[in-house]
Design a protein around this motif. Structure first.
Motif, mmCIF file in Angstrom:
data_model
loop_
_atom_site.group_PDB
_atom_site.id
_atom_site.type_symbol
_atom_site.label_atom_id
_atom_site.label_comp_id
_atom_site.label_asym_id
_atom_site.label_seq_id
_atom_site.Cartn_x
_atom_site.Cartn_y
_atom_site.Cartn_z
ATOM 1 N N LEU A 106 3.771 2.465 6.633
ATOM 2 C CA LEU A 106 4.045 3.601 7.472
ATOM 3 C C LEU A 106 2.309 4.034 7.852
ATOM 4 O O LEU A 106 1.375 3.717 7.367
ATOM 5 N N ASP A 107 2.324 4.907 8.895
ATOM 6 C CA ASP A 107 0.926 5.360 9.170
ATOM 7 C C ASP A 107 0.275 6.012 7.977
ATOM 8 O O ASP A 107 1.024 6.970 7.271
ATOM 9 N N ASN A 108 -0.795 5.586 7.714
ATOM 10 C CA ASN A 108 -1.915 6.126 6.696
ATOM 11 C C ASN A 108 -3.178 5.847 7.179
ATOM 12 O O ASN A 108 -3.760 5.247 7.971
ATOM 13 N N ALA B 211 -5.181 -1.930 12.272
ATOM 14 C CA ALA B 211 -5.023 -1.374 10.774
ATOM 15 C C ALA B 211 -3.963 -1.748 10.210
ATOM 16 O O ALA B 211 -3.802 -2.033 8.988
ATOM 17 N N HIS B 212 -2.817 -1.808 11.056
ATOM 18 C CA HIS B 212 -1.478 -2.006 10.149
ATOM 19 C C HIS B 212 -1.578 -3.458 9.353
ATOM 20 O O HIS B 212 -0.718 -3.212 8.494
ATOM 21 N N TRP B 213 -1.885 -4.260 10.128
ATOM 22 C CA TRP B 213 -1.741 -5.693 9.400
ATOM 23 C C TRP B 213 -2.912 -5.619 8.353
ATOM 24 O O TRP B 213 -2.512 -6.404 7.191
ATOM 25 N N VAL C 138 4.860 -4.512 13.378
ATOM 26 C CA VAL C 138 6.408 -3.794 13.983
ATOM 27 C C VAL C 138 6.621 -2.415 13.513
ATOM 28 O O VAL C 138 6.771 -1.930 12.463
ATOM 29 N N SER C 139 6.331 -1.475 14.541
ATOM 30 C CA SER C 139 6.348 -0.160 14.304
ATOM 31 C C SER C 139 7.266 0.679 15.435
ATOM 32 O O SER C 139 7.810 -0.075 16.269
ATOM 33 N N GLY C 140 7.116 1.855 15.279
ATOM 34 C CA GLY C 140 7.889 2.927 16.331
ATOM 35 C C GLY C 140 7.384 2.636 17.833
ATOM 36 O O GLY C 140 7.831 2.525 18.782
ATOM 37 N N ASP D 250 -8.975 0.575 15.669
ATOM 38 C CA ASP D 250 -7.852 0.291 16.236
ATOM 39 C C ASP D 250 -6.500 0.368 15.375
ATOM 40 O O ASP D 250 -6.461 -0.393 14.644
ATOM 41 N N HIS D 251 -5.678 1.159 15.699
ATOM 42 C CA HIS D 251 -4.654 1.609 14.791
ATOM 43 C C HIS D 251 -3.487 0.514 14.720
ATOM 44 O O HIS D 251 -3.032 0.038 13.378
ATOM 45 N N ILE D 252 -3.330 -0.186 15.656
ATOM 46 C CA ILE D 252 -2.540 -1.548 15.572
ATOM 47 C C ILE D 252 -3.134 -2.580 14.555
ATOM 48 O O ILE D 252 -2.440 -3.085 13.766
HETATM 49 ZN ZN ZN Z 1 1.519 2.952 13.211
#
Ligand code: ZN
Ligand code: KG4
Length: 319
Positions: A301-303, A114-116, A140-142, A110-112
């Protein structure tokens, strides 16, 4: 275990190799962001076409940079949600084909989340301590603004999210209103430093007794202000807008940390690059004796490193 991660949920095509959920061996990102700038937002059709063109090259480069032969890769991880469907499809199809051809396990990420998780990534010689759990995650992203209660990697609960615009989306919309181009976050961040003032005060949607967020009223308040004050100062409006977003994000994140007895606050997503937000969170975390983790810019950022990293915590892999 070495995991190859693939991320194609929006305008970035990314691949990375990460060992044991934290050591980043390689990470490669191609982005079509510049092509969307003149439209003032991401055009899904353009994004997915660029994904198709870039995916093979990006994955090959990530493997080459990691200097790892196929035999040393234990699993393949891919972002499956949320995101633009045309873009997601490219990464998912590519990852599935790879898993099928090589017989390696495929882990859906899940992308979200993965962000944290990006707060756990470390470069080769980085010996800095890892975050301790339980933690609160603020993404907190776009496209997203979400708060998570993270007891452990497999016990994560969504506490709240935005009811309308995401934090980054509100930066982008207000920047458009102020003619600052797309994406708007970095421009507002820069200008706000020249516009510090207490005269303009935009509303702060606290939504009492809820961890949810709402930023669309703020955007409308900025619009009305600019209509009513013909000679307004762009830096001052940028500052007042940013101050409103930051104070709500900081207050809710800190309340969640206190109520959930979190040891760490893990922040991720493009807006985590905002210098005033970083400062505000750091000051608040210090006051409450909570350890704040903010990934370096490339991992905000997205990675794909965050995708490969989180996949390692999947019960089927770690166990
Ligand atoms: Zn993102
Ligand atoms: O995480 P990200 O790359 O994309 C999504 O997954 O959505 O975040 C992009 C967002 C954009 O809305 C951009 O305006 C915002 O992050 N952003 C910033 C800053 N740098 C990027 N917002 C505020 N301040 C910044 N310095």
């Amino acid at each position: 275990m070495n995991i190859l991660g693939i991320e194609t949920s929006c305008d970035e095509t990314a691949a990375a190799v990460v060992s044991d959920g934290m050591r980043v061996r390689s990470h490669v990102v191609a982005t079509s962001l510049k092509e969307h700038a003149r439209f003032g937002g991401i055009i899904p059709e353009i994004a997915s076409r660029r994904q198709i063109e870039s995916i093979y090259l990006v994955v090959s480069q990530a493997l080459k940079k990691a200097k790892m032969a196929w035999g040393t890769i234990g699993a393949i991880a891919v972002t499956t949600k949320p995101g633009l469907i045309g873009s997601l499809l490219v990464g998912v199809a590519f990852a599935r084909a790879l898993a099928y051809a090589t017989g390696k396990p495929l882990v859906e990420v899940d992308h979200i989340q993965a962000h944290w998780y990006a707060c756990f990534l470390r470069k080769a010689n980085d010996k800095s301590p890892l975050p301790q759990l339980p933690a609160v995650g603020l993404v907190v992203s776009g496209g997203h603004t979400s708060l998570f209660d993270i007891k452990d990697f497999n016990r994560v609960k969504l506490l709240g999210q935005t009811r309308d615009d995401a934090a980054g989306e509100s930066f982008d919309k207000v920047a458009r209103l102020l003619n600052l181009g797309y994406p708007g976050g970095p421009a507002i961040d820069r200008l706000a430093k020249e516009g510090v003032n207490q005269q303009i005060r935009f509303p702060r949607a606290q939504l009492e007794n809820s961890y949810d967020f709402s930023f669309s009223g703020l955007k409308t308040a900025v619009l009305y202000y600019t209509r009513q004050h013909k000679n307004f100062s762009v830096p001052q409006v940028a500052y007042a807008f940013q101050d409103s977003v930051i104070s709500v994000l900081t207050a809710k994140a800190m309340r969640a940390c206190q109520r959930k007895k979190a040891k760490s606050l893990l922040v991720g997503g493009g807006v985590a690059a905002n210098s005033a937000l970083r400062l505000s969170l750091q000051q608040a975390a210090n006051r409450l004796h909570i350890s704040l983790y903010l990934p370096p810019m490339v991992f905000c950022l997205d990675n794909a490193a965050m995708v490969a990293g989180l996949a390692y915590r999947d019960k089927r892999i770690e166990g």
